[in-house]
Design an enzyme around this catalytic site. Structure first.
Site, PDB file in Angstrom:
ATOM      1  N   HIS A  95       0.878  -1.300  -0.109  1.00 23.87           N
ATOM      2  CA  HIS A  95      -0.096  -0.119   0.009  1.00 23.87           C
ATOM      3  C   HIS A  95       0.554   1.262   0.178  1.00 23.87           C
ATOM      4  O   HIS A  95       1.516   1.640   0.720  1.00 23.87           O
ATOM      5  CB  HIS A  95      -0.759   0.311   1.522  1.00 23.87           C
ATOM      6  CG  HIS A  95      -2.087   0.335   1.171  1.00 23.87           C
ATOM      7  ND1 HIS A  95      -1.895   2.325   1.768  1.00 23.87           N
ATOM      8  CD2 HIS A  95      -3.417   0.641   0.559  1.00 23.87           C
ATOM      9  CE1 HIS A  95      -2.018   2.962   1.132  1.00 23.87           C
ATOM     10  NE2 HIS A  95      -3.864   2.106   0.957  1.00 23.87           N
ATOM     11  N   GLU A 167      -4.080   2.499  -7.584  1.00 25.86           N
ATOM     12  CA  GLU A 167      -4.069   3.541  -6.373  1.00 25.86           C
ATOM     13  C   GLU A 167      -2.986   4.446  -7.106  1.00 25.86           C
ATOM     14  O   GLU A 167      -1.953   4.819  -5.999  1.00 25.86           O
ATOM     15  CB  GLU A 167      -3.900   3.301  -5.162  1.00 25.86           C
ATOM     16  CG  GLU A 167      -4.493   2.075  -4.669  1.00 25.86           C
ATOM     17  CD  GLU A 167      -5.383   1.498  -3.858  1.00 25.86           C
ATOM     18  OE1 GLU A 167      -6.393   2.002  -3.390  1.00 25.86           O
ATOM     19  OE2 GLU A 167      -4.034   1.463  -2.125  1.00 25.86           O
TER      20      GLU A 167
HETATM   21  C1  PEP Z   1      -6.684   3.017   0.227  1.00 25.12           C
HETATM   22  O1  PEP Z   1      -6.408   3.055   1.565  1.00 25.12           O
HETATM   23  O2  PEP Z   1      -6.625   2.074  -0.253  1.00 25.12           O
HETATM   24  C2  PEP Z   1      -7.484   4.168   0.080  1.00 25.12           C
HETATM   25  C3  PEP Z   1      -7.876   4.090  -1.150  1.00 25.12           C
HETATM   26  O3  PEP Z   1      -7.677   5.013   0.855  1.00 25.12           O
HETATM   27  P1  PEP Z   1      -9.000   6.415  -0.042  1.00 25.12           P
HETATM   28  O4  PEP Z   1     -10.452   5.299  -0.442  1.00 25.12           O
HETATM   29  O5  PEP Z   1     -10.060   7.307   1.806  1.00 25.12           O
HETATM   30  O6  PEP Z   1      -8.299   7.262  -0.386  1.00 25.12           O
END
Ligand code: PEP
Length: 252
Positions: A95, A167
């Site tokens: 992450h 992400e």
């Molecule tokens: C995450 O923690 O992987 C994330 C995408 O957080 P958020 O949805 O709060 O942006």
């Protein structure tokens, strides 16, 4: 056809008791929901309670991190076997908060991925560029490196069974999500690379989630992108009703 997956990353929120109560509520809310897989990833201390509360339901439980060794003198760390013993079946690996705050690299992501697979668990491997990298037009090159180095040595079969999460770092916890077009472009690129490096069949089976400020109001347009197979959700997963709205929104 890939079944969409919605995974909730609780980060460092919720005690074991709070997580168990959440699962009880979510089970009830999900009673008539079909066509989407659901996973929650609470803190380590809540994994056993979460798995107990989720037993007999379709809710999967995952950890947010893992150490790559089976055991040893690694104070504060938790191994994949220990995670499996709690009843959890998934592990988030790499992450962006782990990468930026705790020094994780593609090399450690790779070791963790291998440990998770060796323990019979499913890794959810996170990749994504920073804002600086996007501004320098390096997004696709960064993704290539993260896939190549992070998944190094994985077989096509292993790739097919694992989950990736794209992400963009600038979208995590910021309230600023990628537009569907930005997510679509990145996911298309990721799928092409998976095809090139792991073969057509495996690349078509691997689920690639989008993550970054996903909310009930934006999930449908993101999930409608052909290579987006669901979402990794942080903040908006903490409330079962908003998580449910996202889960429903992912069924296209
Ligand atoms: C995450 O923690 O992987 C994330 C995408 O957080 P958020 O949805 O709060 O942006």
């Amino acid at each position: 056809m890939r079944t969409p997956l919605i995974a909730g990353n609780f980060k460092m929120f919720k005690t074991a008791a709070e997580t168990a109560a959440y699962v009880v509520e979510l089970r009830e809310l999900l009673k008539d929901v079909r066509g989407v897989d659901v996973v929650i990833a609470p803190p380590f201390t809540a994994l056993h309670a979460a798995a107990g509360a989720a037993a007999g339901s379709a809710i999967g439980v995952g950890a947010q991190n893992v150490h790559w060794e089976r055991d040893g003198a690694f104070t504060g760390e938790v191994s994949a076997g220990m995670i499996r013993e709690t009843g959890a079946r998934f592990v988030i690996v790499g992450h962006s908060e782990r990468r930026t705050l705790f020094g994780e690299t593609n090399a450690t992501v790779n070791k963790k991925m291998n440990a998770v697979i060796a323990a019979g668990l499913t890794p959810i491997v996170c990749i994504g560029e920073t804002l600086e990298q996007r501004d320098r037009n390096e997004t696709l090159a960064v993704l290539d490196r993260q896939i190549k180095e992070g998944l190094d040595g994985a077989t096509g079969e292993q790739l097919a069974a694992m989950v990736l999460a794209y992400e963009p770092v600038w979208a995590i916890g910021t309230g600023r999500n990628a537009t569907p077009a930005q997510a679509g472009e990145a996911h298309f690129h990721i799928r092409q690379r998976l095809k090139q490096w792991f073969g057509l069949e495996s690349s078509e089976r691997c689920r690639v989630l989008y993550g970054g400020s996903v909310k009930p109001g934006n999930i449908a347009s993101l999930a409608a992108q052909p290579d987006v197979d669901g979402a990794l959700v942080g903040g908006a997963s903490l409330d079962p009703k908003s998580f449910l709205a996202i889960i429903r929104g992912a069924v296209v």
